[in-house]
Scaffold this active site. Structure first.
Site, PDB file in Angstrom:
ATOM      1  CB  SER A  89      41.700  41.050  42.134  1.00 20.52           C
ATOM      2  OG  SER A  89      41.825  42.116  41.473  1.00 20.52           O
ATOM      3  N   GLY A  90      43.309  42.595  44.318  1.00 20.77           N
ATOM      4  CA  GLY A  90      43.651  43.719  44.496  1.00 20.77           C
ATOM      5  C   GLY A  90      44.335  43.651  46.381  1.00 20.77           C
ATOM      6  CB  THR A 144      51.349  43.405  41.421  1.00 21.36           C
ATOM      7  OG1 THR A 144      50.705  42.383  40.549  1.00 21.36           O
ATOM      8  CG2 THR A 144      52.488  44.272  40.522  1.00 21.36           C
ATOM      9  CG  ASN A 187      44.158  45.919  41.827  1.00 15.04           C
ATOM     10  OD1 ASN A 187      44.892  46.887  42.655  1.00 15.04           O
ATOM     11  ND2 ASN A 187      45.398  44.651  41.938  1.00 15.04           N
ATOM     12  CB  SER A 202      43.719  44.387  38.302  1.00 16.47           C
ATOM     13  OG  SER A 202      43.274  43.042  38.329  1.00 16.47           O
ATOM     14  CB  SER A 203      48.506  40.898  37.557  1.00 13.74           C
ATOM     15  OG  SER A 203      49.903  41.973  38.142  1.00 13.74           O
ATOM     16  N   GLY A 245      44.888  37.833  41.044  1.00 12.96           N
ATOM     17  CA  GLY A 245      44.342  37.330  41.852  1.00 12.96           C
ATOM     18  C   GLY A 245      42.534  36.513  41.625  1.00 12.96           C
ATOM     19  CD  GLU A 247      39.144  39.005  38.013  1.00 14.95           C
ATOM     20  OE1 GLU A 247      40.266  40.136  38.351  1.00 14.95           O
ATOM     21  OE2 GLU A 247      39.213  39.061  36.981  1.00 14.95           O
TER      22      GLU A 247
END
Length: 1097
Positions: free
Chosen positions: A112-113, A117, A162, A165-166, A389, A391
């Site tokens: 994540s981050g 994306t 993030n 974050s998605s 991602g 995490e």
């Protein structure tokens, strides 16, 4: 941009930042890989290759190399030509799809981050820019690009790791037509993190859309939706975080609403979406207190707004949140019992409704996007996987467990296809190979998802959920006990007092089992569904389409079984495509640029398996293909393989490899595939293939262009004549001349082309004379494009390494809509003045008619107005302010035209007036007289013979370049029979020039055949005694010398009446024509040649 500026791969003294491709590292270990990535990151090179795999490090800032210039740079370029870039990977995908007719996909992975994306957005924008298409395709492109801000608003949120974050997974398929135009698309979404709607950890936010609405809503929307500041809402104020430093919620709300319009949502639907978002916020403010062990709504006031926004009765909301109807079966009979809920159950019911509303709304948006891009049948597609991602948080719940499971599956695909499958393939094909060890995470995937002995965590979770009867911690504790009992001893599993630990590929994660069972059950009770189906708004009713009358059988599906099914379907989809990989790396946790946390990056390098990836790539073969696919792709390289190889495929492959002289140690032939070791060998094949296709394409293009040009230029000549008709006298040599457009050959002059946009079409280019304030002339390159008029000159470089060299300089760039008018005289001269607000340009060009006709046309296209043309024999123009001296001030000058003698203008400056005298030309009402009967052989006609010259002037074929070799090959000359415009035998001039040719006509030496002199002369021809009776030979009388010129460039004759010559050949000039085509003699042959290919001696 000066002519000396190069693209970065041509530049000198460029700072070297590590290696572009880590296959070339001298040492292959985690430290060397991390150090290479750091060097590049600190110099803003965020992309690095491992063979075909792209490593991307998040820079946490905007970088300058994602412009249209880079799109042009990477389009159609081989990987080794430019620096590593995500555009190179995107272009490779797109071209492979078109060439091999195979679906492609890109798997973007990382924690994540790490920038997944953003990487996905760059790929989609690149494909959108390089693919063609009309209005319908443009509409699909708009939807593809606008779906990003829309889904980000509803599916992304700030987390501690993030800021964007998605919180859902997305697989975006861009669908293409056979011609490569994106004409459809489809999004599959996975596991939206619904729990975020009702609760967030400290320092995090809910989904972006809530804050966008509160910041961006109009006064009317605020009143209608009852929205105020975020701290008022229970669903937003738990974390204490309402803003993000690099996100402008107000602006993004505008973008989100615009995106809704692009994907086809009506204004009514958009209002309904916002109504539900606001309704969820108001639902969260309904609180409960306990009365006699039962829950009651704390304040009835908080029921009004959610009931109003959701279109349901207020008392209905109250009763359904505090009680539930349960079906009881006893002895074959069933009855409904109303059960009152406690405060915990009531809060749970409220949150379940909020989560269901949000999740169904999100699915509706995805469905709307898919509907807008839907196409009848799939042809080709490129899939872009952008998924949450890996995490690790302080408290990791059910959502993190599912997210990390999906990442585990993606890692397994990467291992399967890049490490395991590659090595297995060498063994199967009988290729010599030393195995390389790596960690296969299939054992972790099985630990989570296995259905058989030993059963996985998800199966145990589903069993516990099937037997639990009421919400409570009891089920979670049962789950923990079962896991401890059945997983005990597994090397990747351990337990702790509040949950369990899984040793994932990316590290150990401790999961808290609290809430696991409830979130896995994911049930929405029938009472709530009935309540929403009673809404007065059709939009809300449509979100709850369940048929509650139908009897339910079997277990309801759980969240874990859904995500497991989705993950495996995704894996199957990806396996059917040709995969490409982007491995994203997060350099720090501060989210700041140029901050490098060594241990964090090293950890990612280890768990992503980059070292093993490099080792397999170095030891293995960069390219492998089954024989028939290889033959199909490179068939064009030899005539034996084109269009099909007839014979044994293995022999065909060997034949192709021999034809390109590939060394034996660069490839191996397996049982059914060819393996090529070095990428350079593959690039050689690709380059030769491109050249072949380009060569044939050019032959076809030139023949077709020639065919079209004949008709086009006849029409242009007529239109151009109309511009000057009855206004200006015409020159004899120009009225029937064919138009060429580019008289410089800008394609062969990058030093000139650099000033014009790479995709900007050049309509006209020629060397003209420009006159300054003192009426001195200087040469300029005049270029006309659909938007601009350029004047390019040359200057000496005054300082730096190129001091003293001549360099092209952009002297003037005029936007067409800034041109005020153009002035000309009424005589046959070649002067014209371009009037502009600041100052005017006085120019002289023999191709003025062609230039003016194009300028008039482009001006009208740009401004939708006619360009004012002024005709007068006294012309005035503004001059630019200069330095000191009598001519320095800004002001005006005049040009006085008068009738004189001859066809060449005579210039006489006098103070601030330039007098131009020239003889009379053709009448003002003259029109072109020559008819074009030319046909291409392809159209079934034969070209007429070229022996006769017509009365027009010669045109330069295809804009013959001013410098550089002609690209026309002998093959093309054989294939193309289109009759070229023929040069007139300028009788009018030939009368003046007769004396020139008499020097070469030996007939004047013949005297009358009479008397002794004649007899003696005949004898002297027949009998040749020793000259001078042995006396020394006197010096010969010098022959009268005709003018000569030296060829600057080679030129291939384009027609039978032209001369071919090489650079440095010396040509006798017989006639110079103002049209630019001269008549001369070389090696005993006479013919026409272009005057700007030579210089006079």
């Amino acid at each position: 941009m000066g002519s000396k500026e190069r693209y970065h791969w041509q530049a000198q003294n460029v700072k070297v930042s590590g290696v572009d491709d880590m296959v070339l590292l001298s040492k292959v270990n985690e430290d060397a890989i991390t150090d290479n990535l750091k060097k590049r990151y600190m110099d803003d090179y965020i992309f690095t290759y491992i063979g075909p795999v792209l490593i991307s490090v998040n820079p946490f800032k905007q970088l300058p190399y994602f412009t249209d210039r880079e799109v042009e740079l990477y389009q159609g370029a081989a990987q080794y030509e430019n620096l590593p870039h995500i555009y190179a990977l995107a272009d490779n995908m797109y071209r492979n799809m078109m060439i091999d007719s195979e679906n492609q996909c890109v798997i973007i992975s990382g924690e994540s981050g790490a920038g997944k994306t953003v990487a996905a957005k760059f790929i989609m924008s690149y494909v959108s820019k390089v693919s063609g298409g009309g209005d319908k395709v443009q509409h699909v492109k708009d939807i593809i690009l606008q779906s990003n801000p829309l889904l980000e608003a509803f599916g992304n949120a700030k987390t501690v790791r993030n800021n964007n974050s998605s919180r859902f997974g997305k697989y975006f398929e861009i669908q293409f037509s056979r011609g490569g135009a994106p004409d459809g698309g489809k999004i599959s979404n996975f596991l939206l993190e619904k729990s975020r709607v009702v609760s967030q950890n400290s320092g995090e936010r809910n989904f972006h859309i809530y804050y966008q609405l509160l910041e961006g809503a109009t006064a009317e929307q605020r009143e209608n939706l009852g929205v105020t500041t975020p701290d008022y809402y229970s669903y937003l104020n738990q974390s204490g975080t309402f803003t993000v430093e690099d996100i402008d919620d107000k602006k993004e709300f505008t973008d989100t609403m615009a995106a809704m319009s692009v994907v086809g949502l009506t204004v009514e639907d958009q209002d309904s979406v916002l109504q539900i978002i606001a309704g969820i916020l108001h639902l969260g403010n309904i609180n409960f207190r306990e009365e006699n062990n039962y829950a009651v709504v704390e304040s009835q006031d908080f029921l009004a707004f959610p009931a109003f926004l959701l279109g349901i009765p207020q008392d209905g909301v109250c009763s359904k949140l505090t009680s539930r109807v349960m079906d009881s079966k006893w002895g074959g009979k069933s009855e409904s019992i109303s059960v009152t809920l406690n405060t915990e159950q009531a809060s749970f019911t409220r949150d379940a409704l909020s989560k269901a509303l949000y999740a169904r709304l999100f699915d509706f948006l995805v469905h709307s996007i898919n509907k807008a891009m839907q196409k009848d049948q799939e042809e080709f597609n490129i899939g872009v996987l952008d998924i949450y991602g890996f995490e690790i948080f302080q408290k990791n719940g059910f959502e993190q467990f599912c997210i990390n499971f999906v990442n585990e599956k993606l890692q397994q695909i990467f291992i399967e296809l890049t490490l395991k499958a590659e090595q297995d393939e060498y063994v199967q094909e009988g290729i010599k190979w030393t195995p390389i060890e790596y960690f296969n995470n299939k054992v972790v995937c099985d630990l989570i998802e296995s259905k058989l002995n030993p059963v996985g965590i998800m199966s145990i979770l589903d069993d516990v959920c099937a037997t639990m009867h009421a919400k409570g911690e009891g089920a979670d504790q049962t789950l923990l006990q079962k896991l401890q009992g059945q997983m005990d001893g597994h090397e990747h599993f351990s337990s702790w007092n509040r949950g369990f630990v899984v040793h994932h590929y990316a590290g150990k994660v401790s999961y808290d089992v609290s809430g696991f069972c409830e979130r896995n059950r994911d049930v929405l009770f029938n009472d709530i569904i009935e309540l929403m189906q009673s809404s007065e708004f059709p939009f809300i009713r449509a979100l709850f389409p369940e048929n509650l009358e139908a009897e339910k059988r079997g277990r309801p599906s759980t969240a874990s079984s859904k995500i497991k099914k989705q993950a495996n379907t995704l894996v199957q989809t990806l396996m059917k495509c040709t995969p490409h990989y982007i491995r994203c790396i997060k350099p720090n946790e501060t989210k700041r640029p140029r901050d490098w946390e060594e241990n964090r990056v090293r950890h990612q390098v280890e768990y992503l398996g980059l070292r093993e990836n490099i080792r397999v790539r170095r030891a293995g073969y960069a390219y492998r293909r089954v024989f028939n696919k290889f033959l199909q792709r490179y068939a064009i390289l030899t005539k034996e393989t084109w269009p099909h190889w007839r014979g044994d495929q293995r022999q065909g492959v060997l034949h192709l490899l021999k034809s390109v002289h590939m060394d034996q140690d660069q490839f191996q032939l397996g049982k059914s595939k060819i393996f090529i070791k070095a990428p350079e060998s593959l690039f050689l094949l690709e380059e030769m293939r491109e050249r072949k296709y380009n060569g044939y394409a050019r032959v076809i293009q030139k023949a077709w262009r020639k065919h079209i040009a004949v008709r086009k230029y006849v029409k242009m000549r007529e239109e151009a004549s109309d511009v000057l008709l009855n206004k200006k006298e015409r020159r004899r040599n120009s009225i029937n001349r064919n138009f060429v457009g580019d008289y410089i050959g800008t394609d062969n002059h990058p030093e000139i082309r650099q000033f014009v946009g790479r995709r900007e079409r050049i309509d006209f280019a020629d060397v003209v004379l420009k006159y300054d304030r003192k009426f001195r002339s200087v040469k300029r390159d005049l270029i006309l494009s659909p938007k601009f008029l350029y004047l390019i000159g040359r200057e000496k470089v005054k300082q730096g390494p190129d001091k003293g060299q001549i360099q092209e300089v952009l002297k003037r760039k005029i936007e067409l809509n800034n041109i005020q008018s153009v002035s000309l005289s009424t005589l046959q001269d070649d002067f014209f003045i371009v009037h502009e607000e600041e100052y005017d340009s006085v120019l002289q060009s023999i191709f003025k008619t062609e230039f003016l006709s194009l300028l008039v046309k482009r001006y009208q296209e740009k401004t939708e107005k006619k360009l004012p043309l002024k005709f007068n024999n006294l012309l005035e123009y503004k001059v630019k302010k200069g330095g000191w001296g009598p001519f320095s001030s800004a002001g005006s000058r005049q040009i006085q035209f008068q009738v004189g003698q001859g066809d060449d203008a005579v210039l006489k400056p006098s103070g601030k007036v330039l007098q131009v005298s020239i003889g009379p030309g053709l009448p003002k009402n003259s029109r072109p007289t020559r008819k074009d009967n030319r046909k291409s052989r392809y159209m079934g006609g034969q070209a007429p013979p070229t022996s006769q010259y017509s009365s027009g002037s010669r045109h330069r074929v295809g804009g013959a370049p001013r410098g550089g070799p002609s690209s026309r090959s002998s093959l093309l000359r054989q294939q193309s029979s289109m009759e070229q415009p023929s040069l007139p035998r300028l009788q009018s001039q030939r009368r003046h020039d007769d004396h020139t040719h008499k020097h070469y006509d030996m007939g004047f030496m013949d005297v009358p055949e009479q008397g002794a002199a004649g007899l003696q002369r005949r004898r002297s021809k027949e009998v040749k005694p020793l000259p001078g009776a042995g006396r020394p030979k006197p010096a010969p009388k010098p022959k009268p010398r005709s003018p000569q010129c030296k060829a600057l460039y080679a030129y291939d004759a384009q027609d039978t009446d032209e001369l071919s010559f090489n650079a440095d050949d010396v040509i006798d000039i017989l006639t110079e024509d103002p049209s630019g085509w001269w008549f001369g003699r070389l090696r005993g042959r006479e013919g026409m040649f272009p005057g700007n290919y030579v210089e006079k001696l």
